[in-house]
Design a protein around this motif. Structure first.
Motif, PDB file in Angstrom:
ATOM      1  N   LEU A  59       0.868  -1.229   0.057  1.00 30.87           N
ATOM      2  CA  LEU A  59       0.028  -0.090   0.039  1.00 30.87           C
ATOM      3  C   LEU A  59       0.897   1.234  -0.037  1.00 30.87           C
ATOM      4  O   LEU A  59       0.680   2.248  -0.757  1.00 30.87           O
ATOM      5  N   THR A  60       1.892   1.200   0.588  1.00 27.08           N
ATOM      6  CA  THR A  60       2.849   2.358   0.818  1.00 27.08           C
ATOM      7  C   THR A  60       3.658   2.726  -0.554  1.00 27.08           C
ATOM      8  O   THR A  60       3.417   3.975  -0.924  1.00 27.08           O
ATOM      9  N   GLN A  61       3.925   1.501  -1.349  1.00 26.66           N
ATOM     10  CA  GLN A  61       4.645   1.917  -2.538  1.00 26.66           C
ATOM     11  C   GLN A  61       3.471   2.142  -3.338  1.00 26.66           C
ATOM     12  O   GLN A  61       3.835   3.135  -4.371  1.00 26.66           O
ATOM     13  N   GLN A  62       2.160   1.806  -3.414  1.00 30.93           N
ATOM     14  CA  GLN A  62       1.116   2.190  -4.475  1.00 30.93           C
ATOM     15  C   GLN A  62       0.774   3.590  -4.174  1.00 30.93           C
ATOM     16  O   GLN A  62       0.399   4.353  -5.057  1.00 30.93           O
ATOM     17  N   PHE A  63       0.856   4.066  -3.076  1.00 28.66           N
ATOM     18  CA  PHE A  63       0.222   5.568  -2.681  1.00 28.66           C
ATOM     19  C   PHE A  63       1.630   6.039  -2.060  1.00 28.66           C
ATOM     20  O   PHE A  63       1.536   7.180  -1.255  1.00 28.66           O
ATOM     21  N   LEU A  64       2.800   6.025  -2.497  1.00 27.93           N
ATOM     22  CA  LEU A  64       4.065   6.886  -1.986  1.00 27.93           C
ATOM     23  C   LEU A  64       3.889   8.375  -2.339  1.00 27.93           C
ATOM     24  O   LEU A  64       4.269   9.175  -1.464  1.00 27.93           O
ATOM     25  N   SER A  65       3.467   8.561  -3.727  1.00 24.89           N
ATOM     26  CA  SER A  65       3.347   9.994  -3.969  1.00 24.89           C
ATOM     27  C   SER A  65       2.357  10.777  -3.065  1.00 24.89           C
ATOM     28  O   SER A  65       2.439  12.098  -2.705  1.00 24.89           O
ATOM     29  N   LEU A  66       1.341  10.083  -2.312  1.00 28.14           N
ATOM     30  CA  LEU A  66       0.437  10.967  -1.494  1.00 28.14           C
ATOM     31  C   LEU A  66       0.915  10.767   0.169  1.00 28.14           C
ATOM     32  O   LEU A  66       0.772  11.794   0.688  1.00 28.14           O
ATOM     33  N   ILE A  67       1.830   9.623   0.383  1.00 25.33           N
ATOM     34  CA  ILE A  67       2.168   9.580   1.698  1.00 25.33           C
ATOM     35  C   ILE A  67       3.307  10.374   1.912  1.00 25.33           C
ATOM     36  O   ILE A  67       3.505  10.938   3.089  1.00 25.33           O
ATOM     37  N   ARG A  68       4.073  10.645   0.994  1.00 19.38           N
ATOM     38  CA  ARG A  68       5.610  11.289   1.218  1.00 19.38           C
ATOM     39  C   ARG A  68       5.517  12.599   1.639  1.00 19.38           C
ATOM     40  O   ARG A  68       6.052  12.918   2.805  1.00 19.38           O
ATOM     41  N   PRO A  69       4.548  13.525   1.202  1.00 19.52           N
ATOM     42  CA  PRO A  69       4.486  14.675   1.791  1.00 19.52           C
ATOM     43  C   PRO A  69       3.981  14.786   3.304  1.00 19.52           C
ATOM     44  O   PRO A  69       4.252  15.808   3.962  1.00 19.52           O
ATOM     45  N   GLN A  70       3.344  13.775   3.970  1.00 19.18           N
ATOM     46  CA  GLN A  70       3.124  13.722   5.345  1.00 19.18           C
ATOM     47  C   GLN A  70       4.207  13.068   6.010  1.00 19.18           C
ATOM     48  O   GLN A  70       4.038  11.761   6.218  1.00 19.18           O
ATOM     49  N   GLN A  71       5.224  13.749   6.174  1.00 25.52           N
ATOM     50  CA  GLN A  71       6.368  13.202   6.874  1.00 25.52           C
ATOM     51  C   GLN A  71       6.283  12.219   8.201  1.00 25.52           C
ATOM     52  O   GLN A  71       7.054  11.136   8.207  1.00 25.52           O
ATOM     53  N   VAL A  72       5.225  12.812   8.882  1.00 24.52           N
ATOM     54  CA  VAL A  72       5.033  12.197  10.227  1.00 24.52           C
ATOM     55  C   VAL A  72       4.704  10.764   9.933  1.00 24.52           C
ATOM     56  O   VAL A  72       5.030   9.685  10.495  1.00 24.52           O
ATOM     57  N   THR A 123      17.885   6.004  20.081  1.00 27.17           N
ATOM     58  CA  THR A 123      19.309   6.210  19.750  1.00 27.17           C
ATOM     59  C   THR A 123      19.502   7.376  18.481  1.00 27.17           C
ATOM     60  O   THR A 123      20.243   8.265  18.855  1.00 27.17           O
ATOM     61  N   ASP A 124      18.619   7.125  17.746  1.00 30.37           N
ATOM     62  CA  ASP A 124      18.518   8.139  16.526  1.00 30.37           C
ATOM     63  C   ASP A 124      17.170   8.425  16.239  1.00 30.37           C
ATOM     64  O   ASP A 124      16.540   7.831  15.271  1.00 30.37           O
ATOM     65  N   PRO A 125      16.604   9.407  16.725  1.00 35.11           N
ATOM     66  CA  PRO A 125      15.143   9.970  16.397  1.00 35.11           C
ATOM     67  C   PRO A 125      15.010  10.187  15.007  1.00 35.11           C
ATOM     68  O   PRO A 125      13.696   9.979  14.447  1.00 35.11           O
ATOM     69  N   LYS A 126      15.924  10.353  14.079  1.00 38.58           N
ATOM     70  CA  LYS A 126      15.978  10.893  12.523  1.00 38.58           C
ATOM     71  C   LYS A 126      16.257   9.598  11.766  1.00 38.58           C
ATOM     72  O   LYS A 126      16.644   9.874  10.629  1.00 38.58           O
ATOM     73  N   GLY A 127      16.133   8.544  12.285  1.00 40.81           N
ATOM     74  CA  GLY A 127      17.053   7.263  11.574  1.00 40.81           C
ATOM     75  C   GLY A 127      15.727   6.802  10.603  1.00 40.81           C
ATOM     76  O   GLY A 127      16.218   6.092   9.804  1.00 40.81           O
ATOM     77  N   TYR A 128      14.697   7.199  10.598  1.00 44.90           N
ATOM     78  CA  TYR A 128      13.690   6.599   9.569  1.00 44.90           C
ATOM     79  C   TYR A 128      13.443   7.702   8.520  1.00 44.90           C
ATOM     80  O   TYR A 128      13.402   8.994   8.820  1.00 44.90           O
ATOM     81  N   ASP A 129      13.728   7.232   7.161  1.00 46.79           N
ATOM     82  CA  ASP A 129      13.687   7.995   6.036  1.00 46.79           C
ATOM     83  C   ASP A 129      12.242   8.638   5.800  1.00 46.79           C
ATOM     84  O   ASP A 129      11.193   7.768   5.564  1.00 46.79           O
ATOM     85  N   SER A 130      11.959   9.807   5.786  1.00 42.56           N
ATOM     86  CA  SER A 130      10.608  10.418   5.400  1.00 42.56           C
ATOM     87  C   SER A 130      10.319  10.561   3.869  1.00 42.56           C
ATOM     88  O   SER A 130       9.191  10.974   3.672  1.00 42.56           O
ATOM     89  N   LYS A 131      11.246  10.137   3.248  1.00 41.16           N
ATOM     90  CA  LYS A 131      11.147  10.103   1.725  1.00 41.16           C
ATOM     91  C   LYS A 131      10.662   8.698   1.241  1.00 41.16           C
ATOM     92  O   LYS A 131       9.920   8.622   0.365  1.00 41.16           O
ATOM     93  N   GLN A 132      11.505   7.667   1.603  1.00 41.30           N
ATOM     94  CA  GLN A 132      11.129   6.257   1.122  1.00 41.30           C
ATOM     95  C   GLN A 132      10.170   5.591   2.107  1.00 41.30           C
ATOM     96  O   GLN A 132       9.798   4.477   1.911  1.00 41.30           O
ATOM     97  N   CYS A 133      10.209   6.229   3.310  1.00 41.22           N
ATOM     98  CA  CYS A 133       9.350   5.574   4.263  1.00 41.22           C
ATOM     99  C   CYS A 133      10.014   4.097   4.627  1.00 41.22           C
ATOM    100  O   CYS A 133       9.255   3.330   4.937  1.00 41.22           O
ATOM    101  N   TRP A 134      11.086   3.860   4.937  1.00 46.96           N
ATOM    102  CA  TRP A 134      11.959   2.808   5.391  1.00 46.96           C
ATOM    103  C   TRP A 134      13.104   3.636   6.272  1.00 46.96           C
ATOM    104  O   TRP A 134      13.170   4.768   6.387  1.00 46.96           O
TER     105      TRP A 134
END
Length: 486
Positions: A263-276, A344-355
């Motif tokens: 679902l994330t891959q199919q709607f990535l263009s809609l999810i990516r702007p919602q960084q949280v 350890t690293d609060p910014k370790g998750y990529d807000s662009k690829q959702c991984w």
């Protein structure tokens, strides 16, 4: 100094770094000479062919609540200079210099941004520099915001990084992307230096439409068989002593993970702007895939204990730990790993690829536990096979029980190979397309394998399928017959 792209391309990297540092030092000395004492505020601005300079000064009698945004043609800066001046107790004054270099990317190239993954780096902004000349206390009272106008077309699949120049390389420490769109990106930094915006894109060609279709079909097929396996585990009558708790939870974890990923891959263009939302999805995927591996380890441990007890004479049958206890272990362990990773690293998750991000080694918060579990499972299976072989000579073991255990050992071993080992291919997906396709197919068909090995190849379950199918067919025939009579 004017540097053309052709001459810079032919230059030695160490020469480029040296020349770039000289230009930066010369620029800082130049703007430092422009700072003049003032009681209220003052402003100096000039533009040359290769640099645009803005200098703002405040004194002890300044009446401004905050200084205006410092703008250049391709960037801007917001800084709390008034509070910085208040922290300079002796002079109660401060000055900030903001410079935008139009050709500096030819010296301080994007390739000087070193990352663990092999990507193509592209400079997406002009190189800017921000300093506090002739200011005794340069400590920032709050982070500085920079707005970069993209000087090149933004690639939606790319990953943006706010970086600063650290003598010989671009690094991200202390800087982060606040928000971004197709034309501008806003960065926040906790210190002043020389900054830029760099985009990373995959070094391999983007997947073709045929490859995307293959991925979609394979994942959907795998999800269907995951669902069939779960229904079989829940509704079919299994032989006494068969513990499907670990297997059911493996299916639940992997089914949820693959469905969420699809679902994330199919709607990535809609999810990516919602960084949280994107970061939450990345953390949830991290948790689900890790819990699947933890359940694989639990199943191997249960099988090891079962084999160890085969040759032991006991009037009381060993039933093993309760399902609730196993669920606590299976999910809490993965949750703890994800929690520690976030702390350890609060910014370790990529807000662009959702991984998970690949830079700074954060990817090992997933790969590390996976490698440990695979190694422990391999050790357990070696011990299981050795123990099972010695138990064959023990006359206290019933033949039927031994046969059933042998079948379960080899099925679980096969499950370990198919579910665990293909993840090793993930280290080499960038080598060539064949390995990438093999990784895609094997990991998407994990549900198919579980259904085949535990349900279709189980004689008792096949008989139950046959009875169910026969009853459905006979019921339909009776219904058709009654309709014809009417």
């Amino acid at each position: 100094m004017v540097v053309t792209s052709s001459s810079a391309a032919a230059a030695d990297p160490s020469k480029l770094v040296s020349d770039g540092n000289r230009v930066l030092n010369a620029g800082e000395k130049l703007v430092s000479m422009l700072v003049k004492p003032t009681n209220t505020s003052d402003y100096v601005s000039f533009t040359l062919d290769t640099v645009e300079v803005k200098v703002f000064m405040v004194g002890p009698q300044v009446t401004l609540d905050k200084i205006p945004r410092l703008d250049t043609a391709s960037s801007s800066m917001d800084i709390d200079l008034i509070d910085i001046a208040k922290n300079n107790n002796e002079t109660r004054s401060a000055a900030v210099a903001f410079m935008s270099y139009t050709t500096m990317e030819n010296l301080l190239k994007a390739d000087f941004f070193n990352t663990t993954n092999d990507t193509i780096k592209t400079m997406m902004s002009t190189v800017i520099s921000a300093t506090l000349p002739k200011t005794s206390n340069t400590a920032l009272t709050k982070p500085v915001k920079f707005t970069f106008r993209h000087i090149r077309e933004f690639e939606p699949s790319g990953s943006l990084s706010c970086v600063y120049w650290n003598i010989s390389e671009w690094i991200v420490d202390g800087c982060s992307v606040l928000n971004s769109n197709s034309s501008h990106t806003v960065c926040s930094c906790v210190h002043l230096s020389t900054f830029a915006l760099i985009m990373q894109t995959s070094s391999s060609p983007p997947p073709s439409d045929l490859l995307e279709l293959l991925n979609l079909v394979c994942v959907i097929v795998g999800l269907v068989f995951f669902s069939l396996a779960l229904l079989s585990f829940a509704l079919c009558q299994w032989s006494p002593g068969v513990n499907n708790v670990a297997r059911i939870n493996i299916c639940i974890s992997l089914l949820s993970a693959h469905l969420l990923l699809l679902l994330t891959q199919q709607f990535l263009s809609l999810i990516r702007p919602q960084q949280v939302l994107c970061v939450v999805i990345a953390g949830l995927l991290h948790f689900l895939f890790l819990s699947a591996f933890v359940w694989m380890f639990i199943e191997a441990v249960l099988l090891f204990i079962c084999v160890k007890n085969l040759s032991q004479i006991s009037s009381r049958k060993w039933e093993g730990p309760s399902g609730w206890f196993l669920c606590v272990i299976g999910y809490v362990v993965a949750l703890v790993v994800v929690g520690v990773s976030v702390v350890t690293d609060p910014k370790g998750y990529d807000s662009k690829q959702c991984w998970i991000k690949y830079d700074k080694g954060f990817i090992w918060s997933f790969l590390g536990p996976v490698c440990v579990i695979l190694a422990l499972n391999m050790i357990l299976f070696i011990n299981i096979i050795i123990t099972l072989n010695s138990s064959l000579k023990n006359l206290n073991v019933e033949v039927s029980q031994m046969k059933q255990t042998k079948i379960m050992v080899f099925k679980t071993l096969g499950q370990f190979v198919v579910l665990g080992c293909p993840w090793i291919l993930g280290f080499f997906t960038n080598v060539n397309m064949v390995i990438y396709i093999l990784f895609l197919v094997l990991n998407s068909q994990q549900g198919t394998f579980i259904f085949l090995i535990y349900c279709v190849l189980n004689n008792e379950i096949r008989q139950q399928y046959r009875k169910c199918f026969t009853s459905l067919c006979s019921g339909r025939q009776q219904q058709d017959h009654s309709i014809n009579e009417k």
